[in-house]
Structures are given as structure tokens and as C-alpha cells.
Write an enzyme that holds these catalytic residues in place. Structure first.
Site, PDB file in Angstrom:
ATOM      1  N   ARG A 209      -6.175  -0.525  -9.586  1.00 13.47           N
ATOM      2  CA  ARG A 209      -5.631   0.563  -8.781  1.00 13.47           C
ATOM      3  C   ARG A 209      -5.777   0.222  -7.299  1.00 13.47           C
ATOM      4  O   ARG A 209      -6.817  -0.272  -6.867  1.00 13.47           O
ATOM      5  CB  ARG A 209      -6.365   1.883  -9.064  1.00 13.47           C
ATOM      6  CG  ARG A 209      -6.083   2.495 -10.424  1.00 13.47           C
ATOM      7  CD  ARG A 209      -4.673   3.068 -10.495  1.00 13.47           C
ATOM      8  NE  ARG A 209      -4.424   3.740 -11.773  1.00 13.47           N
ATOM      9  CZ  ARG A 209      -3.956   3.142 -12.856  1.00 13.47           C
ATOM     10  NH1 ARG A 209      -3.687   1.842 -12.837  1.00 13.47           N
ATOM     11  NH2 ARG A 209      -3.739   3.833 -13.968  1.00 13.47           N
TER      12      ARG A 209
ATOM     13  N   GLU B 101       2.806   2.048  -2.507  1.00 14.71           N
ATOM     14  CA  GLU B 101       3.706   1.161  -3.238  1.00 14.71           C
ATOM     15  C   GLU B 101       5.144   1.660  -3.101  1.00 14.71           C
ATOM     16  O   GLU B 101       5.399   2.835  -3.368  1.00 14.71           O
ATOM     17  CB  GLU B 101       3.289   1.083  -4.710  1.00 14.71           C
ATOM     18  CG  GLU B 101       1.920   0.431  -4.901  1.00 14.71           C
ATOM     19  CD  GLU B 101       1.543   0.221  -6.366  1.00 14.71           C
ATOM     20  OE1 GLU B 101       2.271   0.726  -7.252  1.00 14.71           O
ATOM     21  OE2 GLU B 101       0.528  -0.445  -6.608  1.00 14.71           O
TER      22      GLU B 101
ATOM     23  N   HIS C 280       2.914  -4.840  -8.858  1.00 20.34           N
ATOM     24  CA  HIS C 280       2.389  -3.966  -9.924  1.00 20.34           C
ATOM     25  C   HIS C 280       2.952  -4.377 -11.283  1.00 20.34           C
ATOM     26  O   HIS C 280       3.592  -3.578 -11.990  1.00 20.34           O
ATOM     27  CB  HIS C 280       2.712  -2.504  -9.631  1.00 20.34           C
ATOM     28  CG  HIS C 280       1.743  -1.554 -10.275  1.00 20.34           C
ATOM     29  ND1 HIS C 280       1.357  -0.362  -9.709  1.00 20.34           N
ATOM     30  CD2 HIS C 280       1.080  -1.613 -11.467  1.00 20.34           C
ATOM     31  CE1 HIS C 280       0.513   0.270 -10.504  1.00 20.34           C
ATOM     32  NE2 HIS C 280       0.333  -0.477 -11.572  1.00 20.34           N
TER      33      HIS C 280
END
Length: 524
Positions: free
Chosen positions: A230, A259, A277
Site C-alpha cells: 500500500r 495513483e 500497481h
């Protein structure tokens, strides 16, 4: 019955839903208003991260029994609104475990051998073999911060590379770690000794910026760090400074605070490998989560129990009316006890006294486990997975009952034990309100608030005043205070309710007051 699939789902998952005999409707890209209209007459909603299931959507649902999320996060679902309406919210916590673990290992190997940098160099018609000299993994020390499903899988694979594994996880016992071939230690010790460090914790108040400038300052100059968990677990500014200044050798980052990370310094260093990611972005992971949620939805629509619900299990309305305040009390008590013990623990005991002991309190016990585990494992702990998570971490759960209670009609106690220490929190319900009446041997009278400071101290003059002054100097408003009654000179606890979170630096200042032994914050 009708199933609405409002986000893209793998064909394998869709096939299972369609073969179940239910009416499957695929309609993606719906706005909130469109979903409000579409949800009427729907029995199950299957989503990924795109669909926002708001309170308005849930209010409009007239037949909805389950919201199934193909993936882990349920931030796009108003779980509280769903729970109030009796709608199950389920996710797929195991579907991407292997993908995330393998991506972590790929990032570690890419760092060790400078693979992305060497590839870019060669594509620009350069032949720079000496520039991209790498290191072997064999014989190196890997530090794993967080030994849940993914962290454990990474450790297992690292052992195949002949790496020594150090681990940190406050919910994993020494015996459990030893069985996995891991030596338990502290985060700082990992930072001092490890050649490679990987983080696999949820993002909580306790884990936010757990790797920061202080930790980078003790690392080897040859250390390399990975984050596929995370954004925010590692302080991004401190990481860039550490890499850019040569304090550490490199980093590999898959997740970011924002993001996409447009303009982030982390994208500017050729010593930092970045990916967008991709931890769960494998064909297998996407198929797995689709299959898992398809079977979960079918189970619920067939009248069977949900296996991965993230909200409260179904309870008869007449019973829920009685136990509801005790469910909240148990969760809060579990959080307080787990926070105050200040170490790993291997036992959670729930005790019931008086009228509550004669009720079906299984959900109350689950709430206590959930509250205790959330302190370290994070908000991903729910009423369904809490027992399994406790078992996997070697935490014994027990329950005892007595139909007698001296002072109140009903009382419950949550006790967390481990490492030769224990903390007990006792409470009761006053109507729909909950009240903490004792912490260990200290009698208190505390109605829990959103933010509470618990300060162990010696009962003597000139302790409370300086503590209040420190909070006032930091613009932290006090809404209430209780001090456990004991003899002068004996240890007790002070509970200060405040209207906002309290920075760690302020908590440390409180411990500089003569007589204050510790200060911890609990948020509920």
C-alpha cells in the site's frame, strides 16, 4: 433471481454465474443515477473497483441480498449502509495472494540485477556491462514487515534463494514464525540488518510511514527496499532522499500514495524501479477473484452462508436489538486491550456476566476478535475472517460465561494476553450507549469517543495538569477525562477523550511528564 454484473468480469466467472440458473445481466459503466434505477429487482450485485455502491444505491435496492466484490478492497461500497439494510458485502481476499507475492519477488530480482535500467540502456544502443553490475540473492538477509498471507508467501519463495529471513508482525507468535523459517524481530532491527526489505502490511495509523527517515538512517548503504502493498507505508519523500543521497542502494515501488503518481519524485530516479500497481495484475489472479466471487454469490442466493463477508453476519432482528450495544462494546474493548498490551499476544478471552451471558453472543465474541486484530492487521479484518486470521497467527480464542453480575445487569470483559503480560478491559451497556468501567485493576467511568489517549501513570500531584497543557499547546481539544482511582503512589490509567487524532510526537511529549509511564492513542 437476478444478478447484475456492473464491472468487467472474467469469462470464467461469468460462466459460473450463468450456469447457476440465475438471470445474469451484464451492464457496465453505469452512473450512480443509472445504477439507482437498475438495482431495483436485483438480488445480487457483482462489482470490481469501478462501480460506486453508495448509500443511495443501497436505499433503492428492494431485493438485494449480496454485493460481491471481485477483489480485496471494498472502499467503493458503503458497507455501513449495506449492513443496516441486512445486505451482505463479500470480497475475495485470497485470489491475488500468489500474484502479489510473485510480483514482489520479481521486483526484488529486478533490483538485484538492474534489469529495467540495463534494458533501457541497451535499447538506446549502449553496451554498459560494468555499469549494471548486480548482486546475488543467495546468502543475503531479507526483512519482511508483515507476515500475513502475502508476506508469508514471499518468505517461502525467498528461502528457495537461500536467503535468511527476518520478520516483523505483532500478531505472529515465535512458534508460528519459527515454523515458517523466519526469525521474529523489530522493524528497526530489520532495517539495520537486512539487505532487502519488503513491506506487506495494511495501511493503518500504526503502519503509515513505518519506514521513514529514522529507519533509512540505520540501513546499510547496500540495502534495497520494496513496496507492493500500500502507498504510504514507506514515506515517499524520505525514500527518495535516501536513494538520491546514496543512503540506500535502490528501491522498487508498485504502489503510491496518489495513483497515478503524476509528478512524483519517485519517477525521477533511475535507482528506483516503478510499476503501475501490478501486484494483482495477472490473468490467473483476475480469473481467481472472478471465480471466487461467483461461487460466493451463488452460495448466498441458494440460502447458504457467506464465506468471505466483510460486514456483520446475519442475526435475528429481535436478538440484534439486545446485543447490538455489546457488539460495539466488544469491538472497542478489543481495540483498547490490543493497543495497550504493546506486544504480540497469543490469547483473546471474552467473558460474559449477568443477563448477556444467557444470550447467543457469538457475534459479540467475533466483534472482540475483530477489534483486537484490526490494531495490527488493519481494517481488512471482518466478522467472517477474524477467527481464521487469529488461528493462522497462533492466537487462541476462548469464551466463558457466568449468569451473575455484581454491579450491572450485564458486563463483558475482553482480555488480551501474551509474552507474560495481559490487559483486561471491562464494560457494560447503558441503554444503547457503551461504557468502559475497568481497565486491569483501575476503575474508570468512560464513554468511548472517536479518539482516546490512554496514559499509564503514577497517581500523584502535577501529572494531569502538564498533560493537559501539552495537548493545549498542540491545539488538541479535550472533551473528557477519567483517572482510575487508586491510592496515591500506585500505578493507574488516565483516559483523555480528544476531538482529533494525536500525532506520535505529541504522545512522546506526554511521556516526558514526570510520572507518566506510557501514552497511546485508540481510534474507534
Amino acid at each position: 433471481m437476478k444478478i447484475l454484473v456492473s464491472d468487467s468480469l472474467s469469462q470464467e466467472g461469468l460462466a459460473i454465474l450463468k450456469e447457476s440458473g440465475f438471470d445474469v445481466i451484464v451492464d457496465t459503466g453505469l452512473s450512480e443515477d443509472q445504477l439507482v434505477e437498475k438495482i431495483k429487482g436485483i438480488d445480487a450485485l457483482v462489482i470490481r473497483s469501478g462501480t460506486q455502491v453508495t448509500a443511495s444505491v443501497i436505499e433503492a435496492a428492494d431485493r438485494l441480498k449480496i454485493i460481491g466484490r471481485a477483489g480485496v478492497g471494498v472502499d467503493n461500497v458503503d458497507t455501513e449502509a449495506a449492513t443496516k439494510k441486512g445486505i451482505i458485502v463479500s470480497n475475495t481476499p485470497d485470489g491475488n495472494t500468489l500474484s502479489a507475492a510473485e510480483h514482489t519477488c520479481a521486483m526484488m530480482m529486478a533490483m538485484a540485477r538492474n534489469i529495467p535500467q540495463a534494458c533501457a540502456s541497451l535499447r538506446s544502443d549502449k553496451w554498459e556491462r560494468n555499469k549494471f553490475m548486480g548482486v546475488e540473492l543467495s546468502g543475503k538477509v531479507l526483512g519482511v514487515v508483515g507476515l500475513g498471507r502475502i508476506g508469508a508467501e514471499v518468505a517461502k519463495r525467498a528461502q528457495a534463494f537461500n536467503m535468511t529471513i527476518l520478520g516483523y508482525d505483532p500478531f505472529v507468535s515465535e512458534e508460528r514464525a519459527k515454523s515458517m523459517g523466519i526469525t521474529l524481530t523489530t522493524v528497526e532491527d530489520i532495517c539495520r540488518k537486512a539487505d532487502f526489505i519488503t513491506v506487506h502490511t495494511p495501511l493503518t495509523k500504526e503502519t503509515k510511514h513505518i519506514i521513514n527517515a529514522d529507519m533509512f538512517s540505520v540501513m546499510k548503504p547496500t540495502a534495497r527496499i520494496i513496496n507492493c502493498a500500500r502507498g504510504g507505508i514507506i514515506h515517499e519523500g524520505d525514500l527518495f532522499e535516501a536513494v538520491n543521497s546514496g543512503k540506500i542502494a535502490g528501491a522498487a515501488i508498485d504502489v503510491f500514495v496518489e495513483e497515478p503518481p503524476t509528478g512524483s519524485d519517485l519517477l525521477k530516479s533511475d535507482k528506483i524501479i516503478v510499476t503501475p500497481h501490478l501486484g494483482a495484475s495477472t490473468v490467473e489472479a483476475q480469473v481467481n477473484v472472478a471465480i471466487d466471487i461467483a461461487y460466493e454469490v451463488i452460495r448466498v442466493l441458494n440460502g447458504e452462508g457467506a464465506k468471505s463477508a466483510v460486514n456483520i453476519p446475519a442475526v435475528r432482528p429481535e436478538l440484534m436489538e439486545i446485543i447490538s450495544p455489546y457488539v460495539k462494546l466488544a469491538e472497542v474493548s478489543g481495540k483498547i486491550a490490543a493497543t495497550l498490551i504493546g506486544t504480540s499476544y497469543d490469547k483473546i478471552e471474552q467473558a460474559y456476566y449477568g443477563e448477556i451471558a444467557g444470550k447467543d453472543v457469538r457475534t459479540v465474541t467475533l466483534a472482540a476478535i475483530k477489534g483486537a486484530l484490526q490494531v495490527a492487521v488493519g481494517p481488512g479484518v471482518n466478522y467472517v475472517n477474524a477467527p481464521g486470521l487469529a488461528k493462522s497467527r497462533g492466537v487462541e480464542v476462548s469464551e466463558k460465561k457466568s449468569d451473575t453480575s455484581d454491579e450491572y445487569a450485564s458486563v463483558l470483559t475482553v482480555t488480551v494476553s501474551g509474552g507474560g503480560k495481559s490487559v483486561s478491559v471491562m464494560g457494560t451497556a447503558v441503554g444503547n450507549d457503551i461504557k468502559i468501567i475497568q481497565i486491569d485493576k483501575s476503575r474508570v467511568d468512560v464513554y468511548p469517543s472517536a479518539h482516546m489517549i490512554f496514559a499509564d501513570h503514577i497517581n500523584k500531584p502535577n501529572v494531569i495538569g502538564p498533560c493537559c497543557q501539552i495537548l493545549g499547546e498542540n491545539n488538541i481539544n479535550i472533551s473528557g477525562m477519567q483517572v482510575g482511582y487508586v491510592k496515591i503512589g500506585d500505578p493507574t490509567i488516565m483516559v483523555i477523550s480528544v476531538d482529533s487524532d494525536v500525532p506520535e510526537a505529541v504522545l512522546k511529549r506526554l511521556t516526558t511528564v514526570d510520572g507518566v509511564l506510557s501514552a497511546k492513542i485508540v481510534a474507534i
